[in-house]
Write a protein that holds these residues in place. Structure first.
Motif, mmCIF file in Angstrom:
data_model
loop_
_atom_site.group_PDB
_atom_site.id
_atom_site.type_symbol
_atom_site.label_atom_id
_atom_site.label_comp_id
_atom_site.label_asym_id
_atom_site.label_seq_id
_atom_site.Cartn_x
_atom_site.Cartn_y
_atom_site.Cartn_z
ATOM 1 N N LEU A 1 43.616 41.905 47.448
ATOM 2 C CA LEU A 1 43.426 42.420 45.721
ATOM 3 C C LEU A 1 44.651 43.520 45.839
ATOM 4 O O LEU A 1 45.012 43.554 44.520
ATOM 5 C CB LEU A 1 42.069 43.159 45.914
ATOM 6 N N CYS A 2 44.989 44.244 46.720
ATOM 7 C CA CYS A 2 46.003 45.143 46.704
ATOM 8 C C CYS A 2 46.357 45.552 48.296
ATOM 9 O O CYS A 2 45.762 44.886 48.975
ATOM 10 C CB CYS A 2 45.497 46.470 45.718
ATOM 11 N N GLU A 3 47.095 46.605 48.283
ATOM 12 C CA GLU A 3 47.598 46.971 49.732
ATOM 13 C C GLU A 3 46.265 47.622 50.349
ATOM 14 O O GLU A 3 46.160 47.692 51.756
ATOM 15 C CB GLU A 3 48.394 48.114 49.519
ATOM 16 N N HIS A 4 44.975 48.019 49.573
ATOM 17 C CA HIS A 4 43.959 48.786 50.156
ATOM 18 C C HIS A 4 43.107 47.706 50.606
ATOM 19 O O HIS A 4 41.976 47.975 51.334
ATOM 20 C CB HIS A 4 43.588 49.443 49.252
ATOM 21 N N PHE A 5 42.926 46.327 50.014
ATOM 22 C CA PHE A 5 41.801 45.383 50.469
ATOM 23 C C PHE A 5 42.505 44.247 50.607
ATOM 24 O O PHE A 5 43.293 43.625 49.722
ATOM 25 C CB PHE A 5 41.020 45.356 49.131
ATOM 26 N N GLU A 6 42.307 43.516 51.951
ATOM 27 C CA GLU A 6 43.023 42.314 52.127
ATOM 28 C C GLU A 6 42.140 41.107 51.494
ATOM 29 O O GLU A 6 42.706 39.813 51.527
ATOM 30 C CB GLU A 6 42.991 41.916 53.534
ATOM 31 N N LEU A 7 41.110 41.451 51.073
ATOM 32 C CA LEU A 7 40.112 40.202 50.591
ATOM 33 C C LEU A 7 40.601 39.972 49.038
ATOM 34 O O LEU A 7 41.097 40.984 48.222
ATOM 35 C CB LEU A 7 38.896 40.626 50.486
ATOM 36 N N SER A 8 40.425 39.021 48.586
ATOM 37 C CA SER A 8 40.603 38.390 47.262
ATOM 38 C C SER A 8 39.476 39.093 46.329
ATOM 39 O O SER A 8 38.271 39.714 47.001
ATOM 40 C CB SER A 8 40.680 36.996 46.806
ATOM 41 N N ARG A 9 39.576 38.967 45.047
ATOM 42 C CA ARG A 9 38.168 39.556 44.244
ATOM 43 C C ARG A 9 37.083 38.915 44.565
ATOM 44 O O ARG A 9 35.887 39.353 44.663
ATOM 45 C CB ARG A 9 38.741 39.573 42.897
ATOM 46 N N ALA A 10 37.318 37.266 44.624
ATOM 47 C CA ALA A 10 36.123 36.609 44.865
ATOM 48 C C ALA A 10 35.617 36.833 46.385
ATOM 49 O O ALA A 10 34.296 36.940 46.224
ATOM 50 C CB ALA A 10 36.519 35.195 44.522
ATOM 51 N N GLU A 11 36.358 37.220 47.221
ATOM 52 C CA GLU A 11 35.823 37.427 48.636
ATOM 53 C C GLU A 11 34.964 38.605 48.517
ATOM 54 O O GLU A 11 34.046 38.769 49.336
ATOM 55 C CB GLU A 11 37.052 37.354 49.469
ATOM 56 N N LEU A 12 35.710 39.612 48.106
ATOM 57 C CA LEU A 12 35.227 40.944 47.960
ATOM 58 C C LEU A 12 33.826 41.013 47.134
ATOM 59 O O LEU A 12 32.942 41.499 47.500
ATOM 60 C CB LEU A 12 36.078 42.002 47.215
ATOM 61 N N TYR B 1 27.838 29.016 34.078
ATOM 62 C CA TYR B 1 29.402 29.059 33.708
ATOM 63 C C TYR B 1 29.662 30.618 33.768
ATOM 64 O O TYR B 1 30.719 30.665 34.645
ATOM 65 C CB TYR B 1 29.787 28.393 32.322
ATOM 66 N N LEU B 2 29.059 31.382 33.143
ATOM 67 C CA LEU B 2 29.602 32.667 33.378
ATOM 68 C C LEU B 2 29.429 33.364 34.803
ATOM 69 O O LEU B 2 30.615 34.182 35.142
ATOM 70 C CB LEU B 2 29.014 33.621 32.353
ATOM 71 N N MET B 3 28.292 33.104 35.277
ATOM 72 C CA MET B 3 27.968 33.788 36.645
ATOM 73 C C MET B 3 28.934 33.170 37.819
ATOM 74 O O MET B 3 29.699 34.033 38.592
ATOM 75 C CB MET B 3 26.822 33.731 37.121
ATOM 76 N N TYR B 4 29.398 31.966 37.556
ATOM 77 C CA TYR B 4 30.322 31.220 38.589
ATOM 78 C C TYR B 4 31.738 31.938 38.146
ATOM 79 O O TYR B 4 32.536 32.209 39.094
ATOM 80 C CB TYR B 4 30.443 29.773 38.210
ATOM 81 N N TYR B 5 32.185 32.219 36.898
ATOM 82 C CA TYR B 5 33.370 32.878 36.613
ATOM 83 C C TYR B 5 33.463 34.242 37.294
ATOM 84 O O TYR B 5 34.340 34.512 38.124
ATOM 85 C CB TYR B 5 33.512 32.734 35.181
ATOM 86 N N ILE B 6 32.395 35.087 36.989
ATOM 87 C CA ILE B 6 32.265 36.121 37.668
ATOM 88 C C ILE B 6 32.521 36.457 39.054
ATOM 89 O O ILE B 6 33.136 37.347 39.695
ATOM 90 C CB ILE B 6 31.039 36.988 36.986
ATOM 91 N N ARG B 7 31.917 35.458 39.832
ATOM 92 C CA ARG B 7 31.810 35.500 41.019
ATOM 93 C C ARG B 7 33.165 35.016 41.947
ATOM 94 O O ARG B 7 33.521 35.421 42.869
ATOM 95 C CB ARG B 7 30.653 34.395 41.720
ATOM 96 N N THR B 8 34.113 33.921 41.076
ATOM 97 C CA THR B 8 35.090 33.253 41.633
ATOM 98 C C THR B 8 36.502 33.668 41.043
ATOM 99 O O THR B 8 37.374 33.333 41.716
ATOM 100 C CB THR B 8 34.774 31.827 41.724
ATOM 101 N N ALA B 9 36.452 34.412 39.952
ATOM 102 C CA ALA B 9 37.556 34.486 39.287
ATOM 103 C C ALA B 9 38.428 35.482 40.033
ATOM 104 O O ALA B 9 37.849 36.520 40.734
ATOM 105 C CB ALA B 9 37.785 34.799 37.794
ATOM 106 N N ASP B 10 39.763 35.648 39.784
ATOM 107 C CA ASP B 10 40.764 36.575 40.310
ATOM 108 C C ASP B 10 40.581 37.936 39.538
ATOM 109 O O ASP B 10 40.147 37.889 38.311
ATOM 110 C CB ASP B 10 42.148 36.127 40.287
ATOM 111 N N ARG B 11 41.327 39.128 39.803
ATOM 112 C CA ARG B 11 41.228 40.041 38.978
ATOM 113 C C ARG B 11 41.946 40.050 37.877
ATOM 114 O O ARG B 11 42.904 39.465 37.809
ATOM 115 C CB ARG B 11 41.950 41.594 39.654
ATOM 116 N N MET B 12 41.525 40.507 36.676
ATOM 117 C CA MET B 12 42.060 40.234 35.251
ATOM 118 C C MET B 12 42.499 38.873 34.993
ATOM 119 O O MET B 12 43.533 38.507 34.156
ATOM 120 C CB MET B 12 43.653 41.208 35.271
ATOM 121 N N GLN B 13 41.814 37.818 35.436
ATOM 122 C CA GLN B 13 42.116 36.633 35.057
ATOM 123 C C GLN B 13 40.977 36.073 34.022
ATOM 124 O O GLN B 13 39.659 36.114 34.309
ATOM 125 C CB GLN B 13 41.756 35.739 36.387
ATOM 126 N N ARG B 14 41.618 35.778 32.938
ATOM 127 C CA ARG B 14 40.752 35.086 31.837
ATOM 128 C C ARG B 14 40.056 33.528 32.177
ATOM 129 O O ARG B 14 40.659 33.011 33.093
ATOM 130 C CB ARG B 14 41.786 35.017 30.261
#
Length: 878
Positions: free
Chosen positions: A492-503, A743-756
């Protein structure tokens, strides 16, 4: 080098006759060059902006009127240098006078003429053939759709369709008939299908696969006529001389194409014996300043209806007109069948006709499997290949045509179970033949910092037409990043090694509820402006609690913290929710009164809402209270959440409306309001195929049909617009809502930060097919879980404006100064078109000099009269 005819002093006039894909590519190539000073006039027979004929089957089987095949979104035709004359046919050309006479009688002069007239569908020369359809244009497929519906209504049973021609188009037409609910029989003169591309072994394997799909085959015989019923003249059969007739209600002819060269022939331009306008290596014809491109062009006595050579010819002519010397070297005859469920591909010397060549073959007729690689006698150089049942090797082998293979030929036959050698493609190997993009060009983009597949497609143009090269494009991207030592980090950034979906999943699994808990468990440091809003969004979408409480207020973006959008002068805009744009006169009056009372600038937005600008921070609760008392709530225009559900009038008032689009839009907006997500998302509901709500430009789009709702996903506008893709069709109300929940909940769970949703869906492994499998088929077995998560959100939703007004501590956030409750009234405004707007620096300076507009202003001193301490502005981030 000859001088370019396009000089800044004298823009040249180029006339293009033909409005198909070749004309589109030529226009793109000419207009994209900076030193091309040109005017284009394009005569297009059809009333449609040039569209993608490769995808014609989508128009046949997709929702009526809702499939947009426009090439490049039609943007090239908006260029002021282009005059696109739709539905205007060129009747005559005069190379001596350099003029084109149109069917409407107008005469247009030219400096250069490009013939891109394409081809017509071949027709049968047998009795009754004029009652058969062809498969070539949008009008053709619209006619076929309408005829299937007419026959179903006329006979009250499944219509019986017969397709004459077992090539690529014929099989697509047969598959389309099946999807439309008709029976399909393919009549073909040879003993195996696609005989122009496949040898007998491959063709017979394809026969088995097509028959297994329920398509009947009548092979090895040509029809002698189309039978008509004497009583009413309706089609009743396809007739043969040596065998029994086939019963038929509908006949489609797909036996090939014929170059539209009559215009050139009548003007004395040389044509080939087998049809087509003869061209040389520069795509010049026998007439001076007359060029030919695409399917009408005959190269070495042959015309082909393929995308790649048409695009290449178009670019060559554009280059030549600009003074270049590029040449046309021949056709790429590679073919990949787009019929769903059938994997077929061939390229190069598929028949093994090269002298002393070797054919390495794997065949399993029982499984409908056939794979063949053709190589030189020393088994080193690749000459061609054929794949039926499993075309996986096609993607890796096609760019290597004519080159030495990095391993044994048999290793590339995936059906044998062997592992193909991993090797890099040479820089000059063409990875995308449709757009003639080399591997070197792709590598150059990657080396310049393009590390995402979506961006790589946009920059290189690879994979933007037929899409068959996308697997190889992705593989090249991964290999290049690995060679460069670039680890494609999902952190996600230097403070979190996890991706947004993993977090997201980690927070959900441990039921964490605050920033402190999350950073203590998975992060380091104090956080940043990347991870803080993401954690806030993750917590909000899982817990559905007031977004500014529980240690989350300081995490939010500027606008989220104010529950309003900050404007350039430091004030805020207020956007109340108006579901589907439906509003009573009483509520309209309230909006007007509030805007007048607080001196707010008002504007109707593209989201069917009223936006009110110029509210100071301390005024927000006062404004909200009046709006909440009148029945309004926050429109969440400030958050990464549902922005709006746009709607047309639908069947409520419109005479074209099929269903109640307003009612459905209201239902959806009230269901998904306040739903926090990786990025903002928008929805649209159209009451018919006329698409007035522009649903296919939304993240979730719904279009009404007589069979139910059609659901589209993954669209968006903005800087990188994308059309939504069909996820499911013919849905009832409850199924539609259930699929959108998933569809929306799957997107919310797995998409990256700021990803349309557009980019997220594009980067899914399998794209829309993967999304469909998860949402419609529940392939991951999480459908009920996703629906339950959405149900929790719906049950827990609370309007953020109303929640703020209930709590004095929450209200303390909304004042202009940290240490003073007084208002910040130091903004300057001017009147424009009857409303106030922020004054510019130039207007302030002019006013102070006594030579400018009258400023509507408050005190300019940031300290109150007699105050003991300065007032400290409370700005976002403080």
């Amino acid at each position: 080098m000859p001088r370019s005819p396009f000089s800044p002093q004298s823009p040249q006039h180029v006339v293009v006759v033909g409005g198909g894909p070749a004309a589109h590519r030529f226009a793109e190539a000419v207009l994209s060059a900076e030193d091309h000073h040109v005017r284009l006039t394009v005569f297009a027979d059809e009333p449609w902006v040039p569209y993608d004929r490769v995808q014609l089957s989508k128009a046949l089987t997709g929702p009526a009127g809702a499939v947009d095949l426009t090439l490049g979104g039609g943007t090239v035709w908006q260029d002021p240098r282009v005059d696109l004359r739709l539905g205007v046919k060129a009747r005559e050309i005069d190379p001596a006078a350099r003029t084109v006479t149109a069917a409407d009688g107008t005469v247009t002069g030219y400096d250069e003429l490009v013939l891109a007239t394409g081809s017509d569908a071949a027709r049968l020369d047998v009795p009754g053939a004029h009652h058969a359809f062809v498969y070539r244009t949008l009008d053709d497929v619209a006619g076929i759709r309408a005829e299937v519906e007419r026959l179903r209504s006329l006979y009250g049973r499944t219509p019986r369709g017969v397709v004459i021609g077992g090539g690529l188009l014929g099989l697509e037409a047969a598959g389309g008939l099946q999807e439309l609910g008709a029976e399909a029989t393919v009549v073909h003169s040879r003993k195996w299908l696609m005989n122009a591309q496949l040898d007998e072994g491959a063709g017979r394997s394809l026969n088995a696969l097509i028959a297994a799909r329920g398509v009947r085959l009548h092979l090895g015989e040509r029809p002698s006529g189309v039978g008509l019923r004497k009583s009413d003249g309706e089609v009743c059969a396809v007739e043969f001389r040596d065998s029994a007739d086939l019963e038929a209600d509908l006949v489609i002819v797909a036996t090939g194409i014929r170059a539209r060269d009559r215009l050139a022939f009548n003007a004395g331009v040389e044509t080939a014996p087998r049809g087509g306008v003869v061209i040389d290596e520069a795509c010049r014809t026998s007439a001076e300043r007359v060029w030919a491109i695409g399917e009408v062009a005959s190269w070495n006595g042959e015309c082909l209806g393929l995308v790649a050579p048409a695009n290449t010819m178009a670019e060559i002519v554009a280059d030549r007109l600009a003074g270049g010397r590029s040449t046309f070297d021949g056709f790429d005859t590679a073919t990949k069948l787009k019929l769903s469920g059938v994997d077929v591909a061939s390229f190069g010397d598929a028949y093994g006709e090269t002298e002393d060549c070797l054919e390495v073959v794997y065949a399993d007729p029982a499984r409908g499997m056939y794979q063949k690689v053709v190589v030189t006698q020393d088994a080193r150089t690749l000459l061609g290949g054929v794949f039926v049942g499993d075309a996986e090797p096609y993607n890796a082998l096609r760019p290597l045509l004519g080159r030495e293979l990095p391993g044994e030929p048999g290793a590339y036959l995936s059906a044998s179970g062997a592992d193909a050698p991993a090797g890099d493609l040479p820089d000059d190997a063409v990875i995308c033949s449709c757009n003639n993009v080399t591997t070197g060009a792709v590598r150059e983009q990657i080396s310049c910092g393009v590390h995402e597949i979506g961006e790589l497609k946009t920059c290189s143009r690879a994979g933007t037409q037929c899409g068959s090269c996308l697997p190889m494009l992705k593989k090249t991207l991964d290999l290049e990043l690995a060679k460069a030592g670039v680890e494609v980090s999902r952190a996600l950034c230097e403070h979190f090694e996890l991706s947004r979906a993993e977090l997201f999943e980690a927070v959900r699994a441990l039921d964490l509820s605050s920033w402190d808990e999350v950073v203590a468990r998975f992060g380091t440091g104090l956080g940043c402006d990347i991870c803080k809003p993401v954690v806030a969004s993750v917590l909000a979408s899982q817990r559905d609690e007031y977004v500014l409480d529980a240690g989350r207020g300081a995490l939010q973006d500027t606008n989220d913290r104010a529950l309003a959008n900050m404007q350039k002068d430091g004030t805020y805009s207020v956007v109340p929710r108006v579901p589907a744009g439906e509003i009573t006169p009483e509520k309209l009056i309230v909006l007007g009164e509030v805007a007048r009372r607080y001196g707010l600038y008002t504007k109707i937005t593209g989201a069917l809402r009223v936006d009110m600008f110029g509210a100071r921070l301390e005024q927000l609760p006062e404004i909200w209270r009046e709006l909440v008392d009148a029945g309004f709530e926050s429109g969440q225009a400030y958050g990464k959440a549902l922005r709006n559900v746009k709607s047309c009038v639908g069947s409520t008032w419109c005479r074209y409306g099929v269903q109640d689009s307003v009612g459905m839009a209201v239902r959806l907006e009230l269901r998904y309001r306040g739903l926090r997500s990786p990025h903002k998302f928008k929805m649209g509901v159209s009451g018919c195929a006329r698409e007035c709500a522009e649903a296919r430009g939304k993240d979730v789009g719904i279009i009404s049909t007589t069979d139910g709702w059609n659901l589209y996903t993954g669209g968006n506008g903005g800087a990188n617009p994308a059309h939504a893709q069909l996820l499911a069709q013919g849905l009832d109300d409850e199924t539609l809502v259930r699929y959108i929940d998933r569809y929306l909940m799957y997107y919310i769970r797995t998409a990256d930060r700021m990803q349309r949703t557009a980019r997220w869906q594009e980067e899914l492994d399998g794209g829309i097919d993967h999304a469909r499998a998860v949402v419609v088929e529940d392939s991951l077995g999480i459908g009920e879980e996703l629906e339950a998560a959405m149900a929790r959100h719906v049950d827990r939703y609370e309007d953020e404006w109303a929640a703020t007004l209930k709590d004095p501590e929450r209200l303390r956030r909304f004042r202009s100064f940290v240490n003073d409750a007084a208002p910040d009234d130091s903004q300057d405004y001017v009147l424009e078109r009857g409303q106030r707007r922020p004054a510019t620096d130039a207007e302030r300076a002019a006013a102070e000099a006594g030579d400018g507009p009258v400023l509507l202003t408050g005190p300019r001193i940031p300290v109150r009269e007699g105050a003991a301490t300065p007032r400290v502005l409370m700005r976002p981030g403080s």
